[in-house]
Design a protein around this motif. Structure first.
Motif, short mmCIF file in Angstrom:
data_model
loop_
_atom_site.label_atom_id
_atom_site.label_comp_id
_atom_site.label_asym_id
_atom_site.label_seq_id
_atom_site.Cartn_x
_atom_site.Cartn_y
_atom_site.Cartn_z
N ILE A 76 -0.35 -30.40 28.59
CA ILE A 76 -0.21 -31.70 27.94
C ILE A 76 0.86 -31.63 26.86
N ALA A 77 1.67 -32.67 26.79
CA ALA A 77 2.74 -32.77 25.80
C ALA A 77 2.27 -33.62 24.62
N THR A 78 2.82 -33.35 23.46
CA THR A 78 2.55 -34.19 22.31
C THR A 78 3.21 -35.55 22.53
N THR A 79 2.80 -36.53 21.78
CA THR A 79 3.33 -37.88 21.96
C THR A 79 4.80 -37.98 21.60
N ASP A 80 5.30 -37.04 20.79
CA ASP A 80 6.72 -37.10 20.39
C ASP A 80 7.61 -36.20 21.24
N ALA A 81 7.06 -35.56 22.27
CA ALA A 81 7.84 -34.67 23.13
C ALA A 81 8.83 -35.47 23.97
N SER A 82 9.93 -34.82 24.36
CA SER A 82 10.91 -35.49 25.23
C SER A 82 11.49 -34.49 26.21
N ASP A 83 12.02 -35.01 27.31
CA ASP A 83 12.61 -34.19 28.36
C ASP A 83 13.64 -33.22 27.77
N SER A 84 13.73 -32.04 28.39
CA SER A 84 14.67 -31.02 27.92
C SER A 84 15.10 -30.17 29.10
N GLY A 85 16.34 -30.36 29.57
CA GLY A 85 16.86 -29.57 30.70
C GLY A 85 16.03 -29.80 31.95
N ILE A 90 5.72 -36.21 32.76
CA ILE A 90 5.14 -37.16 33.72
C ILE A 90 3.95 -37.82 33.03
N THR A 91 3.55 -38.95 33.52
CA THR A 91 2.37 -39.62 32.98
C THR A 91 1.21 -39.39 33.93
N ARG A 92 0.14 -38.80 33.39
CA ARG A 92 -1.06 -38.54 34.18
C ARG A 92 -1.86 -39.82 34.39
N SER A 93 -2.82 -39.79 35.30
CA SER A 93 -3.64 -40.97 35.59
C SER A 93 -4.44 -41.41 34.37
N ASP A 94 -4.71 -40.49 33.42
CA ASP A 94 -5.44 -40.86 32.21
C ASP A 94 -4.51 -41.34 31.09
N GLY A 95 -3.20 -41.42 31.39
CA GLY A 95 -2.24 -41.92 30.42
C GLY A 95 -1.57 -40.86 29.56
N ARG A 96 -2.10 -39.64 29.56
CA ARG A 96 -1.49 -38.57 28.77
C ARG A 96 -0.21 -38.10 29.44
N LYS A 97 0.69 -37.54 28.64
CA LYS A 97 1.94 -36.97 29.15
C LYS A 97 1.72 -35.50 29.46
N GLN A 98 2.31 -35.04 30.57
CA GLN A 98 2.19 -33.66 31.01
C GLN A 98 3.58 -33.11 31.26
N TRP A 99 3.79 -31.85 30.86
CA TRP A 99 5.07 -31.20 31.14
C TRP A 99 5.19 -30.88 32.62
N ALA A 100 6.40 -31.02 33.13
CA ALA A 100 6.73 -30.66 34.51
C ALA A 100 8.01 -29.83 34.48
N TYR A 101 8.15 -28.93 35.44
CA TYR A 101 9.36 -28.11 35.58
C TYR A 101 9.99 -28.45 36.91
N LYS A 102 11.22 -28.93 36.86
CA LYS A 102 11.92 -29.39 38.06
C LYS A 102 11.05 -30.37 38.85
N GLY A 103 10.39 -31.25 38.11
CA GLY A 103 9.57 -32.30 38.71
C GLY A 103 8.16 -31.90 39.08
N LYS A 104 7.83 -30.59 38.96
CA LYS A 104 6.49 -30.12 39.34
C LYS A 104 5.62 -29.99 38.09
N PRO A 105 4.50 -30.72 38.04
CA PRO A 105 3.60 -30.62 36.89
C PRO A 105 3.12 -29.17 36.69
N LEU A 106 2.90 -28.82 35.43
CA LEU A 106 2.51 -27.45 35.06
C LEU A 106 1.06 -27.40 34.57
#
Length: 132
Positions: A76-85, A90-106
């Motif tokens: 899960i990413a903090t609310t102030d996180a932003s894409d980097s390289g 991504i936005t999960r079904s519960d609305g939280r943001k999740q980090w992904a690497y090359k489009g694949k959720p982690l």
């Protein structure tokens, strides 16, 4: 009997609140790092725990929810996180943001107990170490 019910309801609400708060504490503002494991280089979370990808996810969408997400913890990413390289959000079904690497959720695996553990690799032939 009514008092016991009230105590149980209050305890349940407090537990739910604590768990929700724990999710916020575990959120990361920076994407994953890289570390060495017995299986080579891997992406790791802020605690050094191995991260994994799930074959049943589609690019930019997590399909690991409910009980799956209780065993495979979304990064899960903090609310102030932003894409980097190669790291995106991504936005999960519960609305939280999740980090992904090359489009694949982690995700991390609850059965890994210390940094460098890789016991989630190959589970059900659909979970794999996230490699840089």
């Amino acid at each position: 009997m009514q008092r016991v019910k009230r105590v149980c309801v209050v305890a349940g609400l407090l537990s739910a609140g604590l768990l929700a708060g724990l999710g916020a504490v575990l959120a990361q503002s920076a994407p994953a790092a890289t570390a060495d494991t017995s299986k080579g280089k891997a992406l790791v979370n802020g605690d050094g725990m191995t991260l994994y990808t799930f074959d049943n996810d589609t690019k930019g969408k997590s399909n690991c929810n409910g009980q799956c997400a209780n065993l495979w913890l979304p990064l899960i990413a903090t609310t102030d996180a932003s894409d980097s390289g190669d790291f995106s959000l991504i936005t999960r079904s519960d609305g939280r943001k999740q980090w992904a690497y090359k489009g694949k959720p982690l995700y991390s695996w609850t059965k890994d107990t210390k940094p460098g553990d890789t016991s989630g690799d190959g589970v059900n032939s659909v979970w794999h170490i996230a490699v840089p």
